[in-house]
Design an enzyme around this catalytic site. Structure first.
Site, PDB file in Angstrom:
ATOM      1  N   HIS E  17      60.089  45.478  40.628  1.00 58.02           N
ATOM      2  CA  HIS E  17      60.002  44.377  41.770  1.00 58.02           C
ATOM      3  C   HIS E  17      61.255  43.542  41.911  1.00 58.02           C
ATOM      4  O   HIS E  17      61.749  42.953  42.748  1.00 58.02           O
ATOM      5  CB  HIS E  17      58.725  43.984  42.208  1.00 58.02           C
ATOM      6  CG  HIS E  17      57.379  44.621  42.366  1.00 58.02           C
ATOM      7  ND1 HIS E  17      56.590  44.912  41.577  1.00 58.02           N
ATOM      8  CD2 HIS E  17      57.343  45.762  43.294  1.00 58.02           C
ATOM      9  CE1 HIS E  17      55.561  45.598  42.199  1.00 58.02           C
ATOM     10  NE2 HIS E  17      56.385  46.482  43.111  1.00 58.02           N
ATOM     11  N   LYS E  41      41.850  47.434  49.301  1.00 65.06           N
ATOM     12  CA  LYS E  41      42.383  48.169  47.994  1.00 65.06           C
ATOM     13  C   LYS E  41      41.654  47.574  46.659  1.00 65.06           C
ATOM     14  O   LYS E  41      41.954  48.077  45.645  1.00 65.06           O
ATOM     15  CB  LYS E  41      43.604  48.095  47.974  1.00 65.06           C
ATOM     16  CG  LYS E  41      44.689  48.753  48.822  1.00 65.06           C
ATOM     17  CD  LYS E  41      46.171  48.947  48.026  1.00 65.06           C
ATOM     18  CE  LYS E  41      47.226  48.985  49.252  1.00 65.06           C
ATOM     19  NZ  LYS E  41      48.428  48.814  49.052  1.00 65.06           N
ATOM     20  N   ARG E  90      62.225  55.157  44.962  1.00 63.37           N
ATOM     21  CA  ARG E  90      62.158  55.563  43.619  1.00 63.37           C
ATOM     22  C   ARG E  90      62.086  57.079  43.501  1.00 63.37           C
ATOM     23  O   ARG E  90      62.635  57.612  42.621  1.00 63.37           O
ATOM     24  CB  ARG E  90      60.966  54.991  42.744  1.00 63.37           C
ATOM     25  CG  ARG E  90      61.032  53.710  42.597  1.00 63.37           C
ATOM     26  CD  ARG E  90      59.763  53.004  41.872  1.00 63.37           C
ATOM     27  NE  ARG E  90      58.576  53.587  42.718  1.00 63.37           N
ATOM     28  CZ  ARG E  90      57.603  53.726  41.949  1.00 63.37           C
ATOM     29  NH1 ARG E  90      57.171  53.423  40.817  1.00 63.37           N
ATOM     30  NH2 ARG E  90      56.444  54.480  42.598  1.00 63.37           N
ATOM     31  N   SER E 128      52.953  48.983  39.707  1.00 62.41           N
ATOM     32  CA  SER E 128      51.882  48.257  39.144  1.00 62.41           C
ATOM     33  C   SER E 128      50.679  49.078  38.749  1.00 62.41           C
ATOM     34  O   SER E 128      49.936  48.603  37.869  1.00 62.41           O
ATOM     35  CB  SER E 128      51.420  47.284  40.580  1.00 62.41           C
ATOM     36  OG  SER E 128      52.451  46.636  40.833  1.00 62.41           O
TER      37      SER E 128
END
Lengths: 160, 160, 160, 160, 160, 160
Positions: E17, E41, E90, E128
């Site tokens: 990040h 979440k 990505r 993460s």
């Protein structure tokens, strides 16, 4: 002598997994099938059941050991003296997730190689999740899982 | 006369789904929209609401029947005398999951063909999940869902 | 009565193509296999040979017509009174190219639907290019192409 | 003792290829790098040059043999007594093509396994084509290819 | 002066990040990092902790503001006077989801552009989720997250 | 003031390219459209024609310069004092190739960022190749390319 380790949840083992076990045994002298406890995934079968299904299925097909595991995969691989992690590649989305895990494992233990094998195309669509789904909805999975697994799945369905 | 069946959760139906219904009707004499109960997904709308939204939306656009269903999809298809399962293809990850389901369904019922259609590119990004998300965060979905669905979504938001 | 059109270069037809022809015939009353001249691709077989191979292979399996074509695909579809273009979907890269063509064809002729079918997983890896490559390198393609095609390929190899 | 075979055009070898050679040597007792003649691809370097570049690069890093090859890959693998074909996996489009070839090779020789390894992420973007393109446009590829290859590429550029 | 907004859950921020933050600062005069509350979440760190980790990490590297946010992303972007949403790309599955969100955001606010940047290949595999997984299983993530984040993760592990 | 550079072959420019030019101008103060000579691709239009089509199309829509280029892209970017390379992302296979080029360009010039933008979904299927193909087969591309390009394509068709 080279050992490889084939990790997974195996909830339950399918004939696609077994196909991969046989392929790995052609390439390595010894194979360890490492069954993750998968506590957070609420597996259908207990870790002991899952290990036992695999032990029954691999009997007589070569030098295969089946163990439960917890913790970091690379620690298990190192502890077992294995040089490679075996993974099956079926499709693109598999590939991406597998790639991410393999790169992280390489970072944690650069001496361990992840080896991707291709299952028979007969098992392209097969995974444990779809097998459980089909059985629970009343479908037939003969030929997709070992017989004791099929029976255990049918018992689970009846007892639901 | 050939019948096709278009299965889904439709929680709720979007204009992308409707677009697909219209396309399927050009290819088949009759279409059955089969709405899965989706109990384990905790849908926003009840199965009755979801069926009703679709019935209102397809009124007058051809020979379409809307039914709720439970159990194995291929059993529903066979029971309805349909020859094909209709699926929309939007993107690559769709494709992989759809492929897996289609191959499993073919194994369970080899006489049923899965037919993939392409929605209008205006609906490429549209699915029920993103519609619900946008509404619940205060966004506008006019033109993305039938009007009664939009009203029902706004009521859900106010009552949250 | 609904007609579908299955376009391709078919240089030469494989058993994967034939599998798709049979699947399409379950869904439509009549199928036209349209063989592109493919002048700029320098095909191994002439347009007449390619048409003839398909005619021999589809004999007796339903209402199938085989025609050569040149020019814009949607014009051929319209001329034939067909409502759908049949395409086989094997893998992701297929999907992307097919999607592009299907969207362009929809723009050129919005009344024609592109219908994607899934070949048997036995033919996942099969296309005309790999068949020609394997034969020319001395490999065996029995079971992958109709017998007359196999013989013609072997003759091509001997005469090279 | 197990032998693996790593086939390719290697026009020219890059440090990504070398990375894969080293990884394969951890898993197999002996590695054969098989350089295809690639006549129809009009390679930049002759087959002898390509073989020689690899021989120089692998000197002293283990039991590696470098051979030119023509004809069907599985025949070369069998002739060499190898049990596995080594392939590097970099990205999705790689994967699809590799999958197709691996399935065809399995059909031609079911006892040979294709083993996919993952190069270092430093070489994700690296292939022979992009190396040649960059050099010919005046860019620097130091660290991407072995030194003798870099020199040979610069000579090619000057003589163009 | 142009402002861009980089939204995410950042549970916790990784060096991938941070790499993206630095790249965005070359292209825009000012960057707002917007941290979603992500209530559904069940994040590992509170919104305050997540904001604080980022603030510490971006100190001194340019005109960066870190804010928590709730509600519709395009409303936050508009409120901040930003012209662009920054997203890292990505892999393929990323791309599909990002594409869907970007198209929906464009529909909701056509004047805002989504800008995709590519992180360093060193961080290809990093997100993460995998960082938390590795730490919780006893692995080392030094060099993958800022130091205060690493310490906080180790504390979480000890207190589990 | 920040300049971005949008490279391509533009043989010929389409409305999808133009859409991207407009989007880039919202994010950067100045845009350079750099037209590669593409000698080895045997373009349909000369480099002068391609540059001229773009110049006519971008007239009056902002600070845009159109230049021909040869050689290494990063050298052109540096020479132009640009901070970013603009690329359009349409689909997965695009993404892979673009990723490879972007990583190589980053290695050659780490201070230059590649910025990926998403064209309007109306142009998802549009590229120069399919436009040329459709025109040459007698199809209509109105609305897909600027008017002078359409006329030039029709002239090419008549003169074939």
């Amino acid at each position: 002598m080279r050992t490889a380790l084939y990790p997974g949840t195996f909830d339950p083992i399918t004939n696609g997994h077994l196909d991969l076990v046989k392929r790995a045994l052609r390439l390595f002298d010894r194979l360890i099938v490492a069954v993750g406890t998968a506590r957070d995934k609420a597996p259908l079968f207990t870790i002991d059941e899952r290990v036992e299904f695999i032990r029954a299925a691999v009997r007589g097909i070569g030098d295969v050991e089946v163990i439960p595991f917890e913790g970091l995969l690379v620690d298990v691989v190192r502890g077992a003296g294995a040089v490679a992690i075996i993974r099956g590649l079926r499709e693109v989305s598999d590939f991406e997730y597998e790639f991410q895990m393999a790169l992280m494992n390489r970072r944690l233990a650069s001496e361990i190689e992840t080896v991707f094998l291709m299952p028979s195309e007969r098992y392209t669509y097969l995974d444990s999740t779809i097998v459980k789904e089909v059985v629970m909805l009343g479908g037939d999975v003969e030929g997709l899982v070992p017989e004791p697994v099929q029976e255990a799945l049918l018992t689970k369905r009846r007892n639901r």
